[in-house]
Design an enzyme around this catalytic site. Structure first.
Site, PDB file in Angstrom:
ATOM      1  N   ARG A 213       0.853  -1.198   0.000  1.00  0.00           N
ATOM      2  CA  ARG A 213       0.000   0.000   0.000  1.00  0.00           C
ATOM      3  C   ARG A 213       0.878   1.233   0.000  1.00  0.00           C
ATOM      4  O   ARG A 213       1.708   1.395   0.899  1.00  0.00           O
ATOM      5  CB  ARG A 213      -0.916   0.004   1.227  1.00  0.00           C
ATOM      6  CG  ARG A 213      -1.864  -1.176   1.178  1.00  0.00           C
ATOM      7  CD  ARG A 213      -2.947  -1.099   2.222  1.00  0.00           C
ATOM      8  NE  ARG A 213      -3.839  -2.238   2.022  1.00  0.00           N
ATOM      9  CZ  ARG A 213      -5.077  -2.305   2.455  1.00  0.00           C
ATOM     10  NH1 ARG A 213      -5.590  -1.310   3.136  1.00  0.00           N
ATOM     11  NH2 ARG A 213      -5.814  -3.366   2.223  1.00  0.00           N
ATOM     12  N   GLU A 215       0.552   4.059   0.999  1.00  0.00           N
ATOM     13  CA  GLU A 215      -0.010   5.070   1.901  1.00  0.00           C
ATOM     14  C   GLU A 215       1.093   6.014   2.350  1.00  0.00           C
ATOM     15  O   GLU A 215       2.165   5.568   2.735  1.00  0.00           O
ATOM     16  CB  GLU A 215      -0.645   4.379   3.115  1.00  0.00           C
ATOM     17  CG  GLU A 215      -1.972   3.724   2.768  1.00  0.00           C
ATOM     18  CD  GLU A 215      -2.401   2.655   3.763  1.00  0.00           C
ATOM     19  OE1 GLU A 215      -1.585   2.253   4.618  1.00  0.00           O
ATOM     20  OE2 GLU A 215      -3.548   2.207   3.657  1.00  0.00           O
ATOM     21  N   ARG A 221       1.340   2.298  13.217  1.00  0.00           N
ATOM     22  CA  ARG A 221       0.449   1.172  12.928  1.00  0.00           C
ATOM     23  C   ARG A 221       0.247   0.894  11.433  1.00  0.00           C
ATOM     24  O   ARG A 221      -0.602   0.104  11.052  1.00  0.00           O
ATOM     25  CB  ARG A 221      -0.897   1.363  13.628  1.00  0.00           C
ATOM     26  CG  ARG A 221      -1.607   2.647  13.272  1.00  0.00           C
ATOM     27  CD  ARG A 221      -2.455   3.118  14.427  1.00  0.00           C
ATOM     28  NE  ARG A 221      -3.670   2.348  14.531  1.00  0.00           N
ATOM     29  CZ  ARG A 221      -4.792   2.628  13.874  1.00  0.00           C
ATOM     30  NH1 ARG A 221      -4.855   3.653  13.060  1.00  0.00           N
ATOM     31  NH2 ARG A 221      -5.858   1.878  14.034  1.00  0.00           N
ATOM     32  N   HIS A 222       1.056   1.568  10.585  1.00  0.00           N
ATOM     33  CA  HIS A 222       0.950   1.325   9.142  1.00  0.00           C
ATOM     34  C   HIS A 222       2.287   0.892   8.560  1.00  0.00           C
ATOM     35  O   HIS A 222       3.328   1.435   8.918  1.00  0.00           O
ATOM     36  CB  HIS A 222       0.520   2.611   8.414  1.00  0.00           C
ATOM     37  CG  HIS A 222      -0.904   2.970   8.644  1.00  0.00           C
ATOM     38  ND1 HIS A 222      -1.287   3.835   9.636  1.00  0.00           N
ATOM     39  CD2 HIS A 222      -2.037   2.561   8.020  1.00  0.00           C
ATOM     40  CE1 HIS A 222      -2.609   3.946   9.615  1.00  0.00           C
ATOM     41  NE2 HIS A 222      -3.088   3.185   8.657  1.00  0.00           N
ATOM     42  N   GLU A 352      -8.214  -1.242  14.859  1.00  0.00           N
ATOM     43  CA  GLU A 352      -8.774  -2.145  13.853  1.00  0.00           C
ATOM     44  C   GLU A 352      -7.728  -3.166  13.457  1.00  0.00           C
ATOM     45  O   GLU A 352      -6.625  -2.805  13.068  1.00  0.00           O
ATOM     46  CB  GLU A 352      -9.191  -1.327  12.622  1.00  0.00           C
ATOM     47  CG  GLU A 352      -9.745  -2.189  11.518  1.00  0.00           C
ATOM     48  CD  GLU A 352      -9.561  -1.566  10.134  1.00  0.00           C
ATOM     49  OE1 GLU A 352      -9.881  -0.385   9.948  1.00  0.00           O
ATOM     50  OE2 GLU A 352      -9.077  -2.292   9.242  1.00  0.00           O
ATOM     51  N   SER A 355     -11.044  -6.242   8.753  1.00  0.00           N
ATOM     52  CA  SER A 355     -12.336  -5.761   8.288  1.00  0.00           C
ATOM     53  C   SER A 355     -12.871  -6.709   7.237  1.00  0.00           C
ATOM     54  O   SER A 355     -12.103  -7.418   6.572  1.00  0.00           O
ATOM     55  CB  SER A 355     -12.266  -4.320   7.792  1.00  0.00           C
ATOM     56  OG  SER A 355     -11.540  -4.256   6.626  1.00  0.00           O
ATOM     57  N   ARG A 403      -0.689  -6.137  12.558  1.00  0.00           N
ATOM     58  CA  ARG A 403      -1.606  -5.401  13.445  1.00  0.00           C
ATOM     59  C   ARG A 403      -2.035  -6.261  14.625  1.00  0.00           C
ATOM     60  O   ARG A 403      -2.059  -5.827  15.774  1.00  0.00           O
ATOM     61  CB  ARG A 403      -2.880  -5.016  12.689  1.00  0.00           C
ATOM     62  CG  ARG A 403      -2.783  -3.780  11.869  1.00  0.00           C
ATOM     63  CD  ARG A 403      -3.033  -2.500  12.689  1.00  0.00           C
ATOM     64  NE  ARG A 403      -2.842  -1.386  11.814  1.00  0.00           N
ATOM     65  CZ  ARG A 403      -3.808  -0.854  11.082  1.00  0.00           C
ATOM     66  NH1 ARG A 403      -5.037  -1.310  11.174  1.00  0.00           N
ATOM     67  NH2 ARG A 403      -3.546   0.143  10.280  1.00  0.00           N
TER      68      ARG A 403
HETATM   69  P1  AMO Z   1      -8.597  -3.282   4.921  1.00  0.00           P
HETATM   70  O1  AMO Z   1      -8.121  -2.242   3.983  1.00  0.00           O
HETATM   71  O2  AMO Z   1      -9.349  -2.844   6.130  1.00  0.00           O
HETATM   72  O3  AMO Z   1      -9.573  -4.299   4.185  1.00  0.00           O
HETATM   73  O4  AMO Z   1      -7.373  -4.180   5.382  1.00  0.00           O
HETATM   74  C1  AMO Z   1      -7.556  -5.345   6.163  1.00  0.00           C
HETATM   75  C2  AMO Z   1      -6.606  -5.363   7.348  1.00  0.00           C
HETATM   76  O5  AMO Z   1      -5.259  -5.282   6.899  1.00  0.00           O
HETATM   77  C3  AMO Z   1      -4.483  -4.554   7.818  1.00  0.00           C
HETATM   78  N1  AMO Z   1      -3.889  -3.390   7.138  1.00  0.00           N
HETATM   79  C4  AMO Z   1      -2.648  -2.919   7.367  1.00  0.00           C
HETATM   80  N2  AMO Z   1      -1.671  -3.336   8.197  1.00  0.00           N
HETATM   81  C5  AMO Z   1      -0.524  -2.651   8.204  1.00  0.00           C
HETATM   82  N3  AMO Z   1      -0.275  -1.575   7.427  1.00  0.00           N
HETATM   83  C6  AMO Z   1      -1.217  -1.116   6.560  1.00  0.00           C
HETATM   84  N4  AMO Z   1      -0.949  -0.074   5.790  1.00  0.00           N
HETATM   85  C7  AMO Z   1      -2.465  -1.797   6.517  1.00  0.00           C
HETATM   86  N5  AMO Z   1      -3.608  -1.636   5.808  1.00  0.00           N
HETATM   87  C8  AMO Z   1      -4.447  -2.613   6.199  1.00  0.00           C
HETATM   88  C9  AMO Z   1      -5.411  -4.114   8.949  1.00  0.00           C
HETATM   89  C10 AMO Z   1      -6.761  -4.171   8.277  1.00  0.00           C
HETATM   90  O6  AMO Z   1      -7.795  -4.374   9.205  1.00  0.00           O
HETATM   91  N6  AMO Z   1     -10.250  -6.194   1.190  1.00  0.00           N
HETATM   92  C11 AMO Z   1     -10.492  -5.765   2.548  1.00  0.00           C
HETATM   93  C12 AMO Z   1     -10.730  -6.927   3.483  1.00  0.00           C
HETATM   94  C13 AMO Z   1     -12.007  -7.686   3.219  1.00  0.00           C
HETATM   95  O7  AMO Z   1     -13.084  -7.052   3.159  1.00  0.00           O
HETATM   96  O8  AMO Z   1     -11.960  -8.938   3.080  1.00  0.00           O
HETATM   97  C14 AMO Z   1      -9.320  -4.929   3.021  1.00  0.00           C
HETATM   98  O9  AMO Z   1      -8.245  -4.909   2.451  1.00  0.00           O
HETATM   99  O10 AMO Z   1      -5.323  -5.074   9.968  1.00  0.00           O
END
Ligand code: AMO
Length: 429
Positions: A213, A215, A221-222, A352, A355, A403
């Site tokens: 990602r 981001e 936490r990312h 979180e 999701s 996470r």
């Molecule tokens: P979402 O974007 O909420 O959902 O991502 C799911 C889980 O992935 C983890 N996560 C991350 N961990 C670390 N760094 C990040 N940048 C990061 N982004 C996300 C979190 C988050 O809850 N497709 C949907 C899931 C689904 O509906 O099946 C999705 O990607 O723990």
């Protein structure tokens, strides 16, 4: 050299016998006539004791050793209650397998006073530390436990592409790559593929893999490269079926960690409570009501870190679901229910960690939703095709591995839970 017992994990049955051990020299003490080495391997530590007048050539070698060099030693395993693990090795042979340079970039033994960046810059040394290894041993148990749980519940492990042409979670957060002159992206989530799998008759699938990602935010936490456990299941009645699997999965991996990682939990000084099922469910509306009283929050807003923490304190449970989100806060594939989506988040201590949702399985409804959101439907042709020739109702979730570990082990920074973190500033080692 004897290779029958290359481990410091020696039981009483070895006392009085000849054994061999190998590992890293954590400490050397030379008292003139006697020298001690504290040797460390993956199982723990052991003392090697060498008396100069008995074996001067080994004593000589010991005085030339630097800390963190790798050696092997063979000799008598002697019971000695004054030594930490109840025995010491009296070496008859010793080999220096690799002499470490000095000075070391950072220390290894208990009090390591270096900043996190120095630790990450020298991660291979940082990873020699007991505390750091404990995290990865627990991570291993977690992933193994999740796999066992999902397999025994009829989920098939799959691996979907990590290079793709369309991105499921919105176009702004993807890494673009040059794929032989064409634009392609590193996947942010297996979302589209795990849904496509539901059109194959393989009703339950899971994937444990890497996601990318782009981001911009650089937080504790990312990560820009992270791992997740994703699953998708067909013929569900509602998102509740998916949540039930999610909570059972969490409980079952925690039970396995408590059973198998007692030592590591002690090293990290954390206690794990096994949660009761079912987890508490709070609706987004209830959450909005809590937040409106405390901060500037309106129904329909996303939950940021601060909001998540407030809700965590109010709900006051280790794990809980937030359900029935406003449709506009969730991606196009979430099943609508009036102004709401059949979507949920799973939180651990106010963060979180997962999701998921019931998904739209009707082709026309899905295209309608994408158009409503102004998406370019043509970019999703291959995904949409899977909805035109028989697609059952389905749903699933994604659970971030780092996470989860960060929250459960109370580590404070997500980078602790991944070997070589990738964030906005860090792309090496
Ligand atoms: P979402 O974007 O909420 O959902 O991502 C799911 C889980 O992935 C983890 N996560 C991350 N961990 C670390 N760094 C990040 N940048 C990061 N982004 C996300 C979190 C988050 O809850 N497709 C949907 C899931 C689904 O509906 O099946 C999705 O990607 O723990």
């Amino acid at each position: 050299m004897l290779r029958s017992h290359y481990s410091t994990d020696v039981g009483e049955e070895e006392f009085g016998k000849k054994i061999a051990i190998a590992g890293w020299v954590e400490d050397i003490r030379n008292l003139g006539g006697i020298a001690f080495i504290l040797l460390r391997d993956r199982k723990g530590k052991a003392q090697i004791t060498c008396i100069k007048k008995e074996i001067p050539e080994i004593f000589e070698k010991i005085t030339s050793l630097s800390r963190e060099s790798v050696i092997s030693a063979e000799g008598l395993c002697q019971k000695n209650e004054k030594v930490r693990n109840g025995w010491e090795l009296l070496p008859e042979k010793m080999e220096i397998l690799s002499q470490a340079e000095t000075p070391l970039p950072m220390g290894i033994a208990d009090k390591v006073n270096v900043d996190f960046d120095t630790r990450l810059d020298n991660r291979f040394i940082d990873l020699r530390r007991e505390k750091v290894q404990a995290i990865f041993k627990i991570r291993h148990t977690f992933i193994e436990g999740a796999s066992e749980f999902l397999s025994s519940n009829g989920f098939l492990q799959v691996h979907t592409p990590k290079i793709t042409v369309s991105s499921p979670e919105g176009g702004t957060e993807v890494f673009k790559i040059n794929y032989f002159g064409r634009d392609a992206y590193l996947v942010q989530s297996p979302q589209l593929y795990k849904q496509i799998m539901m059109a194959t008759g393989m009703d339950r699938v899971y994937e444990i893999a890497w996601y990318f990602r782009a981001e911009e935010h650089d937080t504790s936490r990312h990560l820009n490269e992270s791992t997740a456990i994703d699953l998708e299941m067909a013929f569900i009645d509602s998102e509740e079926d998916v949540m039930k699997i999610g909570e059972k999965l969490v409980k079952s991996v925690l039970e396995k960690i408590v059973e198998e990682n007692e030592k590591e939990m002690k090293i990290l000084d954390v206690n794990l409570d096994i949660p009761q099922l079912p987890f508490t469910r709070v609706t987004y509306d209830e959450v909005a009501e809590m937040l409106e009283k405390k901060v500037d929050f309106k129904w329909g807003d996303d939950l940021g870190t601060d909001e998540e923490k407030i809700v965590g304190n109010e709900v006051n449970e280790q794990f809980y679901f937030i359900t029935r989100f406003p449709l506009k806060t969730k991606p196009f594939y979430a099943m609508p229910d009036g102004d709401y989506a059949r979507a949920f988040d799973l939180a651990c201590k106010g963060t979180e960690i997962s999701s998921g949702a019931q998904r739209i399985h009707d082709y026309n409804m899905l295209v309608g939703r994408m158009k409503e959101l102004g998406m370019n439907v043509e970019n999703f042709d291959e995904y949409l095709k899977a909805f035109r020739y028989g697609m059952p109702p389905h749903g699933g979730f994604g659970l971030g591995i780092e996470r989860f570990l960060m929250e459960v082990l109370e580590l404070g920074n997500i980078r602790e839970c991944i070997l070589f973190p990738r964030d906005k500033k860090r792309i090496s080692p």
